[in-house]
Motif scaffolding. Structure first.
Motif, PDB file in Angstrom:
ATOM      1  N   ALA A  84       0.812  -1.215   0.000  1.00 29.12           N
ATOM      2  CA  ALA A  84       0.000   0.000   0.000  1.00 29.12           C
ATOM      3  C   ALA A  84       0.845   1.264   0.000  1.00 29.12           C
ATOM      4  N   GLU A  85       1.973   1.232   0.679  1.00 28.36           N
ATOM      5  CA  GLU A  85       2.803   2.424   0.810  1.00 28.36           C
ATOM      6  C   GLU A  85       3.409   2.880  -0.512  1.00 28.36           C
ATOM      7  N   THR A  86       3.545   1.969  -1.465  1.00 27.07           N
ATOM      8  CA  THR A  86       4.234   2.307  -2.716  1.00 27.07           C
ATOM      9  C   THR A  86       3.420   2.003  -3.972  1.00 27.07           C
ATOM     10  N   ALA A  87       2.209   1.464  -3.831  1.00 30.16           N
ATOM     11  CA  ALA A  87       1.433   1.017  -4.990  1.00 30.16           C
ATOM     12  C   ALA A  87       1.156   2.135  -5.979  1.00 30.16           C
ATOM     13  N   THR A  88       0.893   3.344  -5.479  1.00 34.69           N
ATOM     14  CA  THR A  88       0.560   4.456  -6.373  1.00 34.69           C
ATOM     15  C   THR A  88       1.698   4.789  -7.317  1.00 34.69           C
ATOM     16  N   ARG A  94      -0.099   1.407 -10.737  1.00 39.90           N
ATOM     17  CA  ARG A  94      -0.467   2.825 -10.800  1.00 39.90           C
ATOM     18  C   ARG A  94      -1.840   3.046 -11.426  1.00 39.90           C
ATOM     19  N   ALA A  95      -2.092   2.428 -12.566  1.00 39.60           N
ATOM     20  CA  ALA A  95      -3.363   2.632 -13.254  1.00 39.60           C
ATOM     21  C   ALA A  95      -4.524   2.047 -12.458  1.00 39.60           C
ATOM     22  N   ALA A  96      -4.321   0.881 -11.863  1.00 37.84           N
ATOM     23  CA  ALA A  96      -5.383   0.258 -11.086  1.00 37.84           C
ATOM     24  C   ALA A  96      -5.703   1.070  -9.837  1.00 37.84           C
ATOM     25  N   MET A  97      -4.687   1.663  -9.220  1.00 39.71           N
ATOM     26  CA  MET A  97      -4.929   2.494  -8.045  1.00 39.71           C
ATOM     27  C   MET A  97      -5.814   3.689  -8.401  1.00 39.71           C
ATOM     28  N   ARG A  98      -5.677   4.173  -9.587  1.00 38.47           N
ATOM     29  CA  ARG A  98      -6.461   5.343  -9.995  1.00 38.47           C
ATOM     30  C   ARG A  98      -7.835   4.955 -10.547  1.00 38.47           C
ATOM     31  N   HIS A  99      -7.920   3.852 -11.249  1.00 40.15           N
ATOM     32  CA  HIS A  99      -9.149   3.558 -11.991  1.00 40.15           C
ATOM     33  C   HIS A  99      -9.884   2.280 -11.591  1.00 40.15           C
ATOM     34  N   ARG A 100      -9.243   1.344 -10.890  1.00 38.04           N
ATOM     35  CA  ARG A 100      -9.871   0.037 -10.667  1.00 38.04           C
ATOM     36  C   ARG A 100      -9.625  -0.484  -9.248  1.00 38.04           C
ATOM     37  N   ARG A 101     -10.069   0.279  -8.262  1.00 41.32           N
ATOM     38  CA  ARG A 101      -9.993  -0.187  -6.870  1.00 41.32           C
ATOM     39  C   ARG A 101     -11.186  -1.095  -6.566  1.00 41.32           C
ATOM     40  N   ILE A 102     -10.942  -2.145  -5.820  1.00 40.87           N
ATOM     41  CA  ILE A 102     -11.970  -3.154  -5.553  1.00 40.87           C
ATOM     42  C   ILE A 102     -11.972  -3.525  -4.075  1.00 40.87           C
ATOM     43  N   LEU A 103     -12.964  -4.308  -3.682  1.00 39.17           N
ATOM     44  CA  LEU A 103     -13.024  -4.919  -2.363  1.00 39.17           C
ATOM     45  C   LEU A 103     -12.978  -6.438  -2.526  1.00 39.17           C
ATOM     46  N   ARG A 190     -14.037   7.610  -9.748  1.00 43.83           N
ATOM     47  CA  ARG A 190     -14.363   8.755 -10.606  1.00 43.83           C
ATOM     48  C   ARG A 190     -13.972  10.076  -9.951  1.00 43.83           C
ATOM     49  N   THR A 191     -14.236  10.187  -8.657  1.00 43.13           N
ATOM     50  CA  THR A 191     -13.977  11.463  -7.974  1.00 43.13           C
ATOM     51  C   THR A 191     -12.894  11.376  -6.905  1.00 43.13           C
ATOM     52  N   GLN A 192     -12.561  10.141  -6.482  1.00 43.19           N
ATOM     53  CA  GLN A 192     -11.579   9.974  -5.413  1.00 43.19           C
ATOM     54  C   GLN A 192     -10.243   9.475  -5.984  1.00 43.19           C
ATOM     55  N   GLU A 193      -9.271  10.348  -6.043  1.00 43.98           N
ATOM     56  CA  GLU A 193      -7.949   9.963  -6.528  1.00 43.98           C
ATOM     57  C   GLU A 193      -7.199   9.192  -5.444  1.00 43.98           C
ATOM     58  N   PRO A 194      -6.128   8.486  -5.817  1.00 45.28           N
ATOM     59  CA  PRO A 194      -5.395   7.686  -4.825  1.00 45.28           C
ATOM     60  C   PRO A 194      -4.990   8.473  -3.579  1.00 45.28           C
ATOM     61  N   ARG A 195      -4.555   9.706  -3.746  1.00 47.98           N
ATOM     62  CA  ARG A 195      -4.131  10.474  -2.571  1.00 47.98           C
ATOM     63  C   ARG A 195      -5.291  10.762  -1.626  1.00 47.98           C
ATOM     64  N   GLU A 196      -6.508  10.725  -2.156  1.00 45.81           N
ATOM     65  CA  GLU A 196      -7.672  11.040  -1.333  1.00 45.81           C
ATOM     66  C   GLU A 196      -8.209   9.825  -0.577  1.00 45.81           C
ATOM     67  N   VAL A 197      -7.684   8.650  -0.867  1.00 44.24           N
ATOM     68  CA  VAL A 197      -8.067   7.447  -0.124  1.00 44.24           C
ATOM     69  C   VAL A 197      -6.866   6.838   0.592  1.00 44.24           C
ATOM     70  N   ALA A 198      -5.751   7.554   0.586  1.00 43.64           N
ATOM     71  CA  ALA A 198      -4.536   7.036   1.221  1.00 43.64           C
ATOM     72  C   ALA A 198      -4.745   6.798   2.710  1.00 43.64           C
TER      73      ALA A 198
END
Length: 253
Positions: A84-88, A94-103, A190-198
């Protein structure tokens, strides 16, 4: 690290926690291993007409992420975890962190305490489960790999972070757990970038999990019974090798 986990939830439990309607009778799985299909939750394009449930749906994907830019998966390491500390900043994630986050729904996970080399002590397997029972949601990333002939494979990795104090005696890493109140924010690419869910990618609460010593039967992918989670009294033994089911398994850990 997370190299094995279990999911024994009923469709009713998945509906209650995630608001999923498209989950059929999902068989209990006590030893989910890399390269196998895993159930994931993604943000849906829209909710069912007239439904007040969240815009989410379930999918089955292969556990082991393959970035879309990989030409030949056979020559690429199997990425079951993403740090998690370096995935972005990593090209693979990188692309998945921005566009394809899952549970990733789970009833718990397995971890191994590995003594220092030369100690003569055996590795000990642990079943790490929620103290109060139920299921949790691991943070994950998804990628769809396309071959030259047009076929596609959906793949995923589980994000890991530093272990909570409750399980540090077993291992220094653990899966990132997303709380129900944060599901929408985590899945909103769509609205939450990686830095906003860190802030969500942190160790679980100290009282969430407990680590139960279990037998080494979990080491073998072929063992899939409920008895894998039965508590034992650890007994010193010769060192064992964990059969990961894929000699190419690798994690960015």
């Amino acid at each position: 690290m997370c190299g094995r986990f279990a999911l024994t939830a009923t469709p009713e439990e998945l509906l209650e926690l995630f608001g999923l309607l498209n989950v059929d009778d999902f068989p209990p799985r006590f030893n989910v291993a890399p390269t196998q299909p895993i159930l994931i939750v993604v943000a849906s394009e829209r909710a069912e007409p007239g439904s007040n449930l969240p815009d989410r749906k379930a999918m089955l994907v292969r556990w082991g992420l393959t970035p879309g830019w990989v030409k030949d998966p056979r020559t690429f390491p199997l990425l079951i975890n993403a740090r998690a500390e370096t995935a972005t900043g990593k090209a693979a994630f990188r692309a998945a962190m921005r566009h394809r986050r899952i549970l990733v729904p789970a009833s718990g996970f397995y971890e191994w305490h590995r003594p220092p080399k030369g100690s003569g002590k055996a590795s000990q397997a642990y079943w790490v489960r929620p103290k109060k029972g139920g299921i949790v949601a691991f943070a994950g990333l998804m990628e769809t790999w396309s071959s030259a002939d047009g076929s596609e494979v959906d793949t995923a990795a589980i994000l890991t972070t530093g272990a909570s104090k409750a399980i540090q005696h077993v291992h220094d890493r653990m899966p990132v757990v997303i709380q129900p109140e944060d599901f929408a924010r985590w899945l909103d690419c769509r609205t939450q970038e990686p830095r906003e869910v860190a802030d969500l990618m942190v160790p679980a609460q100290e009282d969430l999990f407990e680590a139960v010593p279990v037998s080494d039967k979990v080491n073998k992918v072929a063992n899939t019974g409920r008895d894998l989670q039965e508590e034992i009294t650890p007994i010193p033994a010769t060192k064992v090798r964990v059969d990961d089911g894929d000699s190419r398994q690798m994690s960015l850990f």
